[in-house]
Design a protein around this motif. Structure first.
Motif, PDB file in Angstrom:
ATOM      1  N   HIS A   1      -7.647  -8.531 -10.670  1.00  0.00           N
ATOM      2  CA  HIS A   1      -6.276  -8.641 -10.445  1.00  0.00           C
ATOM      3  C   HIS A   1      -5.864  -7.523  -9.142  1.00  0.00           C
ATOM      4  O   HIS A   1      -4.963  -7.704  -8.498  1.00  0.00           O
ATOM      5  CB  HIS A   1      -5.493  -8.119 -11.876  1.00  0.00           C
ATOM      6  N   THR A   2      -6.690  -6.484  -9.301  1.00  0.00           N
ATOM      7  CA  THR A   2      -6.334  -5.298  -8.386  1.00  0.00           C
ATOM      8  C   THR A   2      -6.631  -5.690  -6.875  1.00  0.00           C
ATOM      9  O   THR A   2      -6.027  -5.478  -6.077  1.00  0.00           O
ATOM     10  CB  THR A   2      -6.824  -4.074  -8.674  1.00  0.00           C
TER      11      THR A   2
ATOM     12  N   THR B   1      -4.245  -8.350  -5.524  1.00  0.00           N
ATOM     13  CA  THR B   1      -2.856  -7.616  -5.688  1.00  0.00           C
ATOM     14  C   THR B   1      -2.768  -7.033  -4.407  1.00  0.00           C
ATOM     15  O   THR B   1      -1.598  -6.950  -3.586  1.00  0.00           O
ATOM     16  CB  THR B   1      -2.406  -6.907  -6.862  1.00  0.00           C
ATOM     17  N   HIS B   2      -3.848  -6.294  -4.175  1.00  0.00           N
ATOM     18  CA  HIS B   2      -3.774  -5.570  -3.027  1.00  0.00           C
ATOM     19  C   HIS B   2      -4.002  -6.135  -1.333  1.00  0.00           C
ATOM     20  O   HIS B   2      -3.241  -5.703  -0.891  1.00  0.00           O
ATOM     21  CB  HIS B   2      -5.051  -4.424  -3.097  1.00  0.00           C
TER      22      HIS B   2
ATOM     23  N   PHE C   1      -2.709  -4.316 -12.908  1.00  0.00           N
ATOM     24  CA  PHE C   1      -3.475  -3.888 -11.762  1.00  0.00           C
ATOM     25  C   PHE C   1      -3.752  -2.435 -11.662  1.00  0.00           C
ATOM     26  O   PHE C   1      -2.641  -1.800 -12.068  1.00  0.00           O
ATOM     27  CB  PHE C   1      -3.403  -4.602 -10.532  1.00  0.00           C
ATOM     28  N   LEU C   2      -4.580  -1.924 -11.085  1.00  0.00           N
ATOM     29  CA  LEU C   2      -4.645  -0.416 -10.603  1.00  0.00           C
ATOM     30  C   LEU C   2      -4.026   0.030  -9.415  1.00  0.00           C
ATOM     31  O   LEU C   2      -4.255  -0.787  -8.427  1.00  0.00           O
ATOM     32  CB  LEU C   2      -6.019  -0.014 -10.558  1.00  0.00           C
ATOM     33  N   TYR C   3      -3.395   1.182  -9.293  1.00  0.00           N
ATOM     34  CA  TYR C   3      -2.960   1.743  -7.804  1.00  0.00           C
ATOM     35  C   TYR C   3      -3.791   2.474  -7.340  1.00  0.00           C
ATOM     36  O   TYR C   3      -5.082   2.701  -8.040  1.00  0.00           O
ATOM     37  CB  TYR C   3      -1.710   2.691  -8.364  1.00  0.00           C
ATOM     38  N   GLU C   4      -3.779   2.467  -6.077  1.00  0.00           N
ATOM     39  CA  GLU C   4      -4.701   3.334  -5.393  1.00  0.00           C
ATOM     40  C   GLU C   4      -5.357   4.636  -5.828  1.00  0.00           C
ATOM     41  O   GLU C   4      -6.640   4.865  -5.779  1.00  0.00           O
ATOM     42  CB  GLU C   4      -4.496   3.270  -3.558  1.00  0.00           C
TER      43      GLU C   4
ATOM     44  N   TYR D   1       0.248 -13.554  -8.831  1.00  0.00           N
ATOM     45  CA  TYR D   1      -0.092 -12.407  -8.153  1.00  0.00           C
ATOM     46  C   TYR D   1       0.962 -12.041  -7.369  1.00  0.00           C
ATOM     47  O   TYR D   1       1.462 -11.029  -6.859  1.00  0.00           O
ATOM     48  CB  TYR D   1      -1.329 -12.272  -7.353  1.00  0.00           C
TER      49      TYR D   1
ATOM     50  N   TYR E   1     -14.666  -4.391  -6.915  1.00  0.00           N
ATOM     51  CA  TYR E   1     -13.374  -4.361  -6.167  1.00  0.00           C
ATOM     52  C   TYR E   1     -13.240  -4.651  -4.777  1.00  0.00           C
ATOM     53  O   TYR E   1     -12.264  -5.483  -4.279  1.00  0.00           O
ATOM     54  CB  TYR E   1     -13.021  -2.724  -6.157  1.00  0.00           C
TER      55      TYR E   1
ATOM     56  N   LEU F   1      -7.532   4.086  -8.711  1.00  0.00           N
ATOM     57  CA  LEU F   1      -8.924   3.627  -8.265  1.00  0.00           C
ATOM     58  C   LEU F   1      -9.819   4.602  -7.509  1.00  0.00           C
ATOM     59  O   LEU F   1     -10.914   4.786  -7.908  1.00  0.00           O
ATOM     60  CB  LEU F   1      -8.704   2.645  -7.083  1.00  0.00           C
TER      61      LEU F   1
END
Length: 300
Positions: A250-251, A254-255, A113-116, A281, A144, A119
Motif C-alpha cells: 500500500h505504501t 500511495t507514495h 500506509f506508512l509515512y516516510e 489508492y 518497499y 519508514l
C-alpha cells in the motif's frame, strides 16, 4: 459427504495447478467452502447437486445473524460462486445456485500506509553486521522498492534479479508475470545480502536452493517467516504502528501516486488485473492533496 470432500480436493488442485494461486489463498478458499459444508450438514444436504438458491439464501441469513462483516460475507460468496462454477464446468452439477446472488457492497476502507518518517525508523532497526540483519534489510528494501506481494517475494530466485538493468522478474497471480524495477537502496542491500550473508545461511541448509530469501536454517523463507521478520522490526522501533507485507505494498503505491505517477503505470507495477483495484489508492492521495490545500491555500 465423501463426494463433497472429493469435489473440494479437485477444486484445490485446480486453484494450485491451473490458477497458480498461493498456498495462503487456497487455505482461505478451503476454509470458506468447509464453512458452507458445515451448513449443508446441518440442513441434511449430502449432495452438492441438491443445493438450491433457497439454501443459499438461508445460508446468507445465517451469516448475517452471526454478524459477519460485509467484506467477509462478500469473500465467502465469491469463493463459493467460483467453487460451484468449477463444479459446473466439470459437469458435477447442472446449475450454480450462487449465480443469482448479488455480493453485498463492501465497506470503503482506505488502505493503511506508512509515512516516510515511519519508514525511516524501520530502515534503521536491522543490525546489518549480522547475516540475518542483512537479509532483513534486503527484504524490507525490496518489498518497499517494488510493492510486490509477500507470496511473490517468497517465490523469487537469484535468477529473477537483473542488476544490470535494476529489475526483478515477478511470478504473479494466475501465472501472470511482470518485470518490476528497483532502486539503488534496494540494489545495495540485495548485493550485500547475496554476496555475504546468503552464502553464510546457505551453509546451514541440508538441500541446496536457489530461493533468494533464506531462513535461519538456510531453507526458503515462507510468507509466515516474512511476517514474523516485519513484526520483530516493529518491536525494535517501539512503535505502535501496524505493519504487514501488504502495508508496504500500500505504501509503495500511495507514495508513487503522491509523487505524480500515473495510475496505469502503478497498476502495471502492482500486477493488478483491473484498474479498479488500483483506484482505491486515489482516495488516499486525494486526502493527501486536501491536506496540502488546507495548509497552503490562503483562503482554504
Amino acid at each position: 459427504m465423501e463426494n463433497v470432500n472429493k469435489s473440494l480436493q479437485l477444486f484445490k488442485e485446480y486453484l494450485q495447478i491451473e490458477k497458480n494461486y498461493s498456498e495462503y489463498t487456497i487455505v482461505h478458499y478451503e476454509q470458506s467452502i468447509e464453512h458452507f459444508f458445515l451448513f449443508l450438514n446441518q440442513e441434511s444436504i449430502s449432495n452438492l447437486s441438491d443445493v438450491t438458491y433457497s439454501d443459499v439464501r438461508l445460508y446468507l441469513t445465517e451469516l448475517y445473524k452471526k454478524q459477519y462483516a460485509r467484506r467477509t460475507v462478500a469473500k465467502k460468496i465469491s469463493t463459493l460462486r467460483s467453487f460451484f462454477n468449477f463444479l459446473l464446468r466439470e459437469k458435477l452439477i447442472s446449475q450454480n445456485p450462487f449465480s443469482l446472488v448479488s455480493l453485498p457492497k463492501r465497506e470503503q476502507k482506505l488502505p493503511h500506509f506508512l509515512y516516510e518518517e515511519e519508514l525511516e525508523k524501520l530502515f534503521k532497526v536491522s543490525d546489518v553486521s549480522t547475516s540475518l540483519g542483512q537479509r532483513d534489510q534486503a527484504l524490507l528494501e525490496l518489498l518497499y522498492a517494488t510493492g510486490i506481494r509477500v507470496s511473490e517475494c517468497c517465490k523469487l530466485t537469484l535468477q529473477d534479479l537483473d542488476f544490470s538493468v535494476g529489475t526483478v522478474f515477478v511470478h504473479g497471480k494466475g501465472n501472470k508475470q511482470r518485470y518490476v524495477p528497483f532502486g539503488s537502496y534496494a540494489e545495495q542491500a540485495l548485493t550485500n545480502y547475496i554476496q555475504k550473508s546468503r552464502k553464510e545461511l546457505l551453509k546451514k541448509a541440508s538441500v541446496h536452493t536457489n530461493s533468494l530469501f533464506l531462513n535461519f536454517r538456510g531453507g526458503p523463507l515462507t510468507t509466515r517467516g516474512v511476517r514474523l521478520i516485519l513484526n520483530n522490526m516493529i518491536k525494535k522501533t517501539s512503535s505502535t504502528i501496524h505493519i504487514s507485507p501488504h502495508v508496504l505494498r500500500h505504501t509503495f503505491a500511495t507514495h508513487l501516486l503522491n509523487e505524480g505517477a500515473d495510475m496505469r503505470s502503478v497498476q502495471e507495477l502492482l500486477g493488478h488485473e483491473n484498474l479498479s483495484s488500483t483506484q482505491v489508492y486515489t482516495h488516499v492521495t486525494k486526502d493527501h492533496l486536501r491536506n496540502i490545500y488546507l495548509s497552503s491555500h490562503p483562503r482554504a
